[in-house]
Scaffold this active site. Sequence first.
Site, PDB file in Angstrom:
ATOM      1  N   GLU A 194       0.817  -1.211   0.000  1.00  0.00           N
ATOM      2  CA  GLU A 194       0.000   0.000   0.000  1.00  0.00           C
ATOM      3  C   GLU A 194       0.851   1.262   0.000  1.00  0.00           C
ATOM      4  O   GLU A 194       1.504   1.581   0.994  1.00  0.00           O
ATOM      5  CB  GLU A 194      -0.930   0.028   1.208  1.00  0.00           C
ATOM      6  CG  GLU A 194      -1.879   1.218   1.190  1.00  0.00           C
ATOM      7  CD  GLU A 194      -2.903   1.184   2.303  1.00  0.00           C
ATOM      8  OE1 GLU A 194      -3.858   1.973   2.232  1.00  0.00           O
ATOM      9  OE2 GLU A 194      -2.750   0.371   3.238  1.00  0.00           O
ATOM     10  N   GLU A 236     -12.222   1.823   3.335  1.00  0.00           N
ATOM     11  CA  GLU A 236     -11.354   2.196   4.456  1.00  0.00           C
ATOM     12  C   GLU A 236     -11.480   3.696   4.734  1.00  0.00           C
ATOM     13  O   GLU A 236     -10.604   4.489   4.391  1.00  0.00           O
ATOM     14  CB  GLU A 236      -9.901   1.804   4.179  1.00  0.00           C
ATOM     15  CG  GLU A 236      -9.076   1.828   5.464  1.00  0.00           C
ATOM     16  CD  GLU A 236      -7.626   1.447   5.255  1.00  0.00           C
ATOM     17  OE1 GLU A 236      -7.079   0.755   6.118  1.00  0.00           O
ATOM     18  OE2 GLU A 236      -7.049   1.861   4.238  1.00  0.00           O
TER      19      GLU A 236
END
Length: 311
Positions: free
Chosen positions: A177, A274
């Site tokens: 990420e 998220e």
Amino acid sequence: MLVLSGASAAGFAAATNAQTAQLTPRNEPFRLLYAPHFGMFRHHAESLEDQLQFAAEHGFRAWEDNDMGSRDEATQRRLAAKMEKLGMQMGVFVAHCDFSKPTFASGRKDHQDLVLADIDRACTIAGRVNAKWCTVVPGLVDPRKDAGYQFSNCVELLKRCCEKIERNRSELVMVLEPLNFRDHPDLYLTKMAQGFAICRAVGSPHCKILDDLYHQQITEGNLISNIDASWPEIGYFQCGDNPGRKEPNTGEINYKNVFRHIHQRGWKGIVGMEHGLSQGGKEGELKLIQAYRDADSFYDEHYGLEGGGGT
């Protein structure tokens, strides 16, 4: 304080019910596999299993839980059984995330041992909860090393991680990420092109990019072009609008266009939710669901896509 007459109260209740009814049919699946997380529907459902149930009843077919690794084994297995019963797919959990050390860039053995132990543990957790993806954040930059050496150290450690996964949990994919510099300064991985270069150098199906569109909007923008350029190495998406990191339609990202684009490209994977909610209570949770209904109802005359139904 607002006091409603009997007629006004009845009208208000009818309006509220009508607003909720717009979310129906509740079981109609979204076109994409959006994945909420625990706490997102806590005002409608208290227990973890009930939160999964509520999400499934409103069309969500996936779920993610960054904290799955910290839950006890009995809870992990119980949640996995509930998801399987509901036909929900497990998304990411965090395998390795260190914001204090250059765990990948340094090349130090103690850092490597820490990462490899985390990957071992992630393989075990993935087996318990039927997970195919785990998040890896490759630590800080190492200011004492040239960028080329840092890149080489990162790639070599990721290759070792992939070998370990291949031996222990062959269906698991690490998704790397890139995070934005504002919220997380001094991290090694920040941009899509960098993630693409790392994954190409590693050359394994167990190592892909997690494209968190919230982070990338802050870091570099140009979301759709970067999606196209990095497409072969993207293994997972997450979203959140900017500024604020809340649900779609609360910031500057045109999520209807982004979701339409990845759908047109044939995306069958998960889009993790998220982010937080822009409004509290049950009303905020219903607003969240409606935001995804709106963003998922993309339409394009050329492709003939419309509505928010399943594929």
